[in-house]
Design a protein around this motif. Structure first.
Motif, PDB file in Angstrom:
ATOM      1  N   MET A   1       9.852  -5.186   1.120  1.00  0.00           N
ATOM      2  CA  MET A   1       9.486  -3.994   0.388  1.00  0.00           C
ATOM      3  C   MET A   1       8.028  -4.075  -0.070  1.00  0.00           C
ATOM      4  O   MET A   1       7.347  -3.048  -0.059  1.00  0.00           O
ATOM      5  CB  MET A   1      10.442  -3.882  -0.796  1.00  0.00           C
ATOM      6  N   SER A   2       7.623  -5.256  -0.483  1.00  0.00           N
ATOM      7  CA  SER A   2       6.245  -5.392  -0.952  1.00  0.00           C
ATOM      8  C   SER A   2       5.255  -5.152   0.190  1.00  0.00           C
ATOM      9  O   SER A   2       4.167  -4.612  -0.015  1.00  0.00           O
ATOM     10  CB  SER A   2       6.022  -6.758  -1.588  1.00  0.00           C
ATOM     11  N   ALA A   3       5.606  -5.522   1.414  1.00  0.00           N
ATOM     12  CA  ALA A   3       4.738  -5.283   2.567  1.00  0.00           C
ATOM     13  C   ALA A   3       4.591  -3.793   2.814  1.00  0.00           C
ATOM     14  O   ALA A   3       3.496  -3.299   3.124  1.00  0.00           O
ATOM     15  CB  ALA A   3       5.302  -5.976   3.809  1.00  0.00           C
ATOM     16  N   LEU A   4       5.679  -3.051   2.675  1.00  0.00           N
ATOM     17  CA  LEU A   4       5.608  -1.601   2.840  1.00  0.00           C
ATOM     18  C   LEU A   4       4.739  -0.976   1.763  1.00  0.00           C
ATOM     19  O   LEU A   4       3.959  -0.049   2.035  1.00  0.00           O
ATOM     20  CB  LEU A   4       7.005  -0.989   2.792  1.00  0.00           C
ATOM     21  N   LYS A   5       4.852  -1.461   0.534  1.00  0.00           N
ATOM     22  CA  LYS A   5       4.038  -0.913  -0.553  1.00  0.00           C
ATOM     23  C   LYS A   5       2.555  -1.190  -0.306  1.00  0.00           C
ATOM     24  O   LYS A   5       1.707  -0.317  -0.510  1.00  0.00           O
ATOM     25  CB  LYS A   5       4.476  -1.510  -1.902  1.00  0.00           C
ATOM     26  N   SER A   6       2.202  -2.393   0.133  1.00  0.00           N
ATOM     27  CA  SER A   6       0.789  -2.710   0.373  1.00  0.00           C
ATOM     28  C   SER A   6       0.262  -1.931   1.578  1.00  0.00           C
ATOM     29  O   SER A   6      -0.883  -1.452   1.573  1.00  0.00           O
ATOM     30  CB  SER A   6       0.591  -4.209   0.549  1.00  0.00           C
ATOM     31  N   ALA A   7       1.091  -1.758   2.594  1.00  0.00           N
ATOM     32  CA  ALA A   7       0.664  -0.968   3.751  1.00  0.00           C
ATOM     33  C   ALA A   7       0.456   0.481   3.355  1.00  0.00           C
ATOM     34  O   ALA A   7      -0.524   1.127   3.781  1.00  0.00           O
ATOM     35  CB  ALA A   7       1.701  -1.072   4.867  1.00  0.00           C
ATOM     36  N   ASN A   8       1.347   1.010   2.519  1.00  0.00           N
ATOM     37  CA  ASN A   8       1.218   2.383   2.046  1.00  0.00           C
ATOM     38  C   ASN A   8      -0.051   2.550   1.220  1.00  0.00           C
ATOM     39  O   ASN A   8      -0.770   3.549   1.361  1.00  0.00           O
ATOM     40  CB  ASN A   8       2.468   2.758   1.225  1.00  0.00           C
ATOM     41  N   LYS A   9      -0.351   1.570   0.390  1.00  0.00           N
ATOM     42  CA  LYS A   9      -1.551   1.619  -0.447  1.00  0.00           C
ATOM     43  C   LYS A   9      -2.810   1.588   0.432  1.00  0.00           C
ATOM     44  O   LYS A   9      -3.753   2.348   0.215  1.00  0.00           O
ATOM     45  CB  LYS A   9      -1.538   0.441  -1.419  1.00  0.00           C
ATOM     46  N   GLU A  10      -2.819   0.718   1.431  1.00  0.00           N
ATOM     47  CA  GLU A  10      -3.967   0.621   2.354  1.00  0.00           C
ATOM     48  C   GLU A  10      -4.143   1.916   3.153  1.00  0.00           C
ATOM     49  O   GLU A  10      -5.250   2.395   3.351  1.00  0.00           O
ATOM     50  CB  GLU A  10      -3.784  -0.550   3.323  1.00  0.00           C
ATOM     51  N   LEU A  11      -3.008   2.476   3.592  1.00  0.00           N
ATOM     52  CA  LEU A  11      -3.065   3.711   4.375  1.00  0.00           C
ATOM     53  C   LEU A  11      -3.614   4.858   3.526  1.00  0.00           C
ATOM     54  O   LEU A  11      -4.421   5.659   4.014  1.00  0.00           O
ATOM     55  CB  LEU A  11      -1.673   4.049   4.908  1.00  0.00           C
ATOM     56  N   LYS A  12      -3.218   4.948   2.266  1.00  0.00           N
ATOM     57  CA  LYS A  12      -3.751   5.987   1.384  1.00  0.00           C
ATOM     58  C   LYS A  12      -5.248   5.809   1.171  1.00  0.00           C
ATOM     59  O   LYS A  12      -6.013   6.775   1.136  1.00  0.00           O
ATOM     60  CB  LYS A  12      -3.022   5.957   0.026  1.00  0.00           C
ATOM     61  N   GLY A  13      -5.701   4.567   1.048  1.00  0.00           N
ATOM     62  CA  GLY A  13      -7.125   4.300   0.865  1.00  0.00           C
ATOM     63  C   GLY A  13      -7.930   4.709   2.100  1.00  0.00           C
ATOM     64  O   GLY A  13      -9.035   5.271   1.997  1.00  0.00           O
ATOM     65  N   VAL A  14      -7.399   4.422   3.276  1.00  0.00           N
ATOM     66  CA  VAL A  14      -8.084   4.784   4.526  1.00  0.00           C
ATOM     67  C   VAL A  14      -8.099   6.305   4.700  1.00  0.00           C
ATOM     68  O   VAL A  14      -9.094   6.890   5.138  1.00  0.00           O
ATOM     69  CB  VAL A  14      -7.415   4.090   5.730  1.00  0.00           C
ATOM     70  N   MET A  15      -7.004   6.965   4.367  1.00  0.00           N
ATOM     71  CA  MET A  15      -6.912   8.407   4.528  1.00  0.00           C
ATOM     72  C   MET A  15      -7.885   9.148   3.616  1.00  0.00           C
ATOM     73  O   MET A  15      -8.307  10.257   3.951  1.00  0.00           O
ATOM     74  CB  MET A  15      -5.473   8.888   4.268  1.00  0.00           C
ATOM     75  N   LYS A  16      -8.257   8.551   2.492  1.00  0.00           N
ATOM     76  CA  LYS A  16      -9.230   9.187   1.602  1.00  0.00           C
ATOM     77  C   LYS A  16     -10.616   9.217   2.239  1.00  0.00           C
ATOM     78  O   LYS A  16     -11.403  10.117   1.965  1.00  0.00           O
ATOM     79  CB  LYS A  16      -9.278   8.461   0.257  1.00  0.00           C
ATOM     80  N   THR A  17     -10.897   8.243   3.089  1.00  0.00           N
ATOM     81  CA  THR A  17     -12.219   8.186   3.731  1.00  0.00           C
ATOM     82  C   THR A  17     -12.289   9.053   4.991  1.00  0.00           C
ATOM     83  O   THR A  17     -13.376   9.354   5.475  1.00  0.00           O
ATOM     84  CB  THR A  17     -12.579   6.742   4.126  1.00  0.00           C
TER      85      THR A  17
END
Length: 130
Positions: free
Chosen positions: A1-17
């Motif tokens: 679950m923690s891997a999914l949360k970190s991947a989701n966080k990274e994906l949101k950061g990339v999508m902002k750029t």
């Protein structure tokens, strides 16, 4: 679950750029280049009054015969026929020209038509200006 949360966080950061308008403009440029490429291909593939009844097999047969002729010339190191000297005709006998004058006749011709050191007609003295 923690891997999914970190991947989701990274994906949101990339999508902002990511800028959607940049992607759309790049897609539009790609479509324009594809249209230009298609126009070029159509222009190069145009037929120039080539009759429709030409048999491609016959053309390929002629091409194969030409390649075989070229291969025989290359393998034998022979001089191609179009570079060989013409042995059939003798121009002198065909033209039936008289022989060049010798002796007194040549001297008379030189007096009538004097020549310079290079064998060219001499310039008359009257035409020379001082």
């Amino acid at each position: 679950m923690s891997a999914l949360k970190s991947a989701n966080k990274e994906l949101k950061g990339v999508m902002k750029t990511v800028n959607i308008s940049d992607i759309d403009s790049m897609q539009d440029e790609m479509l324009d280049m594809m249209d230009i490429s298609t126009e070029i291909q159509e222009s190069l593939g145009r037929s120039y009054n080539v009759p429709d009844d030409i048999d491609e097999e016959e053309l390929f047969g002629e091409l194969d015969a030409l390649e075989a002729d070229m291969g025989a010339e290359i393998e034998s190191d022979a001089v191609p026929s179009y570079l060989q000297p013409d042995r059939e005709s003798d121009l002198d006998s065909e033209l039936n020209l008289p022989a060049a004058p010798t002796g007194n006749a040549a001297a008379v011709l030189n007096r009538v038509n004097p020549q310079d050191d290079l064998g060219l007609p001499a310039v008359p003295q009257a035409s020379l200006r001082n």
